[in-house]
Design a protein around this motif. Structure first.
Motif, mmCIF file in Angstrom:
data_model
loop_
_atom_site.group_PDB
_atom_site.id
_atom_site.type_symbol
_atom_site.label_atom_id
_atom_site.label_comp_id
_atom_site.label_asym_id
_atom_site.label_seq_id
_atom_site.Cartn_x
_atom_site.Cartn_y
_atom_site.Cartn_z
ATOM 1 N N LEU A 59 0.976 -1.191 0.131
ATOM 2 C CA LEU A 59 0.000 0.172 0.151
ATOM 3 C C LEU A 59 0.529 0.735 0.031
ATOM 4 N N THR A 60 0.737 2.313 -0.641
ATOM 5 C CA THR A 60 1.009 3.891 -0.849
ATOM 6 C C THR A 60 0.163 4.381 0.362
ATOM 7 N N GLY A 61 0.360 5.131 0.704
ATOM 8 C CA GLY A 61 -0.731 6.561 1.794
ATOM 9 C C GLY A 61 -1.452 6.687 1.040
ATOM 10 N N GLU A 62 -1.722 6.993 -0.323
ATOM 11 C CA GLU A 62 -2.939 7.116 -0.739
ATOM 12 C C GLU A 62 -3.074 6.428 -0.886
ATOM 13 N N ARG A 63 -3.120 4.857 -1.535
ATOM 14 C CA ARG A 63 -4.165 4.145 -1.133
ATOM 15 C C ARG A 63 -4.644 4.005 0.281
ATOM 16 N N ALA A 64 -3.736 2.954 0.172
ATOM 17 C CA ALA A 64 -4.266 3.626 2.969
ATOM 18 C C ALA A 64 -5.439 3.743 2.801
ATOM 19 N N ALA A 65 -5.461 5.316 2.282
ATOM 20 C CA ALA A 65 -6.622 6.011 2.680
ATOM 21 C C ALA A 65 -7.729 5.724 1.801
ATOM 22 N N GLU A 66 -7.597 5.777 0.754
ATOM 23 C CA GLU A 66 -8.874 4.963 -0.328
ATOM 24 C C GLU A 66 -9.769 3.916 0.765
ATOM 25 N N LEU A 67 -8.833 3.069 1.092
ATOM 26 C CA LEU A 67 -9.181 1.841 1.742
ATOM 27 C C LEU A 67 -10.269 1.718 3.176
ATOM 28 N N MET A 68 -9.284 2.719 4.069
ATOM 29 C CA MET A 68 -9.526 2.765 4.743
ATOM 30 C C MET A 68 -10.448 3.861 5.327
ATOM 31 N N ALA A 71 -14.045 3.645 7.194
ATOM 32 C CA ALA A 71 -14.071 2.625 8.136
ATOM 33 C C ALA A 71 -15.835 3.559 9.233
ATOM 34 N N PRO A 72 -16.141 2.683 10.421
ATOM 35 C CA PRO A 72 -17.346 3.376 10.631
ATOM 36 C C PRO A 72 -16.869 3.880 11.738
ATOM 37 N N GLU A 73 -17.158 4.923 12.382
ATOM 38 C CA GLU A 73 -16.755 5.348 13.478
ATOM 39 C C GLU A 73 -17.204 4.522 14.991
ATOM 40 N N ASP A 74 -17.545 3.803 14.707
ATOM 41 C CA ASP A 74 -18.521 2.541 15.784
ATOM 42 C C ASP A 74 -17.371 1.097 15.716
ATOM 43 N N ALA A 75 -16.790 1.364 14.573
ATOM 44 C CA ALA A 75 -16.044 0.106 14.588
ATOM 45 C C ALA A 75 -15.606 -0.872 16.006
ATOM 46 N N THR A 76 -15.959 -1.810 16.172
ATOM 47 C CA THR A 76 -14.946 -2.516 17.634
ATOM 48 C C THR A 76 -14.371 -3.466 17.069
ATOM 49 N N ALA A 77 -14.559 -3.454 15.381
ATOM 50 C CA ALA A 77 -12.804 -4.355 15.083
ATOM 51 C C ALA A 77 -12.608 -3.938 14.292
ATOM 52 N N VAL A 78 -10.972 -4.489 13.975
ATOM 53 C CA VAL A 78 -10.050 -4.056 12.708
ATOM 54 C C VAL A 78 -9.306 -5.193 11.873
ATOM 55 N N ARG A 79 -8.950 -5.153 11.011
ATOM 56 C CA ARG A 79 -8.640 -6.531 10.645
ATOM 57 C C ARG A 79 -8.206 -6.415 8.836
ATOM 58 N N LEU A 80 -6.198 -6.448 9.891
ATOM 59 C CA LEU A 80 -5.971 -5.110 7.892
ATOM 60 C C LEU A 80 -4.759 -6.262 7.787
ATOM 61 N N GLY A 81 -4.808 -7.582 7.661
ATOM 62 C CA GLY A 81 -3.795 -8.692 6.708
ATOM 63 C C GLY A 81 -4.252 -8.736 6.007
ATOM 64 N N SER A 82 -2.978 -9.386 4.936
ATOM 65 C CA SER A 82 -3.323 -9.625 3.543
ATOM 66 C C SER A 82 -2.225 -8.111 2.944
ATOM 67 N N LYS A 83 -2.454 -6.958 3.581
ATOM 68 C CA LYS A 83 -1.985 -5.365 3.377
ATOM 69 C C LYS A 83 -0.377 -5.208 3.484
ATOM 70 N N SER A 84 0.216 -5.360 2.960
ATOM 71 C CA SER A 84 1.420 -3.960 3.315
ATOM 72 C C SER A 84 1.938 -2.888 3.322
ATOM 73 N N PHE A 85 2.034 -2.755 4.847
ATOM 74 C CA PHE A 85 1.701 -1.093 4.660
ATOM 75 C C PHE A 85 3.453 -0.622 4.761
ATOM 76 N N GLY A 86 3.330 0.466 4.103
ATOM 77 C CA GLY A 86 4.908 1.368 4.207
ATOM 78 C C GLY A 86 4.607 2.221 5.095
ATOM 79 N N GLN A 87 5.637 2.846 5.392
ATOM 80 C CA GLN A 87 5.568 4.341 6.341
ATOM 81 C C GLN A 87 4.595 5.635 6.037
#
Length: 229
Positions: A59-68, A71-87
């Motif tokens: 993931l690039t910064g732009e792609r991460a912002a697009e995917l995430m 996210a619902p403000e009341d989320a109680t769970a996050v699952r981020l696997g299968s994506k590789s995050f750079g800085q």
């Protein structure tokens, strides 16, 4: 005429049958546990942010912002696997995670694949540090090749998990020293699940893990198979 088997042979065969029955029982328990885990995961991510897919991405910064971003403000769970995050991607992800103050379960497994070590450590600190530590009950840090350096990098995060009930470090390259560090860092007052499956910690790591277990009054699920013990 039916001949009896020698007693020693009979005992050996009986022992083999018992061992086979035990192995079949263990396999059945593992499968049942895996099915239960999968069912629990599905329930958890119904109200949350789920990026898991068959498609792996760096993931690039732009792609991460697009995917995430959605996210619902009341989320109680996050699952981020299968994506590789750079800085850059980690910084965008952290902005979103800081908004999600009701998260109790976080799957942060396999989020730094293919990243240089220095960058990977910063990513882990950035993203895990953005989670609501006071509310977080469960976190999966598996498949991140943490080793000693990763555990040290996450020390402030680990120490802050006061509500922690479940934590997993499967296939993380944990050495004996890594587990000894965890014995210092992990809050265990509420801990119910602790998994160290498939590491390189050896017998010394098992001794260190035993020190953690000894402090866990509520522990229900402990796993340290395939760890060179």
């Amino acid at each position: 005429e039916v001949k009896r088997l020698p007693a020693r042979v009979a005992r050996t065969m009986a022992a083999m049958g018992g061992a086979r029955a035990l192995m079949e029982r263990l396999v059945a328990l593992e499968r049942r546990s895996a099915d239960q885990d999968a069912e629990i995961l599905q329930l958890r991510v119904k109200r949350g942010l789920d990026l898991l897919s068959d498609k792996r991405e760096l993931l690039t910064g732009e792609r991460a912002a697009e995917l995430m971003g959605g996210a619902p403000e009341d989320a109680t769970a996050v699952r981020l696997g299968s994506k590789s995050f750079g800085q850059d991607a980690a910084e965008e992800a952290a902005k979103v995670l800081r908004r999600l103050q009701n998260v109790e379960w976080a799957d942060m497994s396999d989020i730094i694949a293919g990243r240089p070590e220095a960058e990977a450590l910063e990513v882990l600190k950035c993203m895990c540090g953005a989670l609501p530590a006071a509310k977080l009950k469960a976190i999966d840090l598996s498949e991140n090749a943490l080793g000693e350096k990763g555990i040290r990098a996450l020390e402030p995060v680990l120490r802050s998990l006061e509500a922690l009930e479940e934590i997993k470090f499967m296939n993380d390259g944990l050495s004996e020293l890594s587990v000894r560090l965890l014995a210092e860092y992990l809050p265990v007052e509420h801990l119910r699940t602790l998994h160290f499956h498939n590491n390189m910690s050896g017998s010394g790591g098992a001794v260190a893990a035993a020190a953690i277990v000894a402090k866990c009054d509520k522990l229900e699920d402990f796993r340290m198979s395939s760890s060179r013990v």
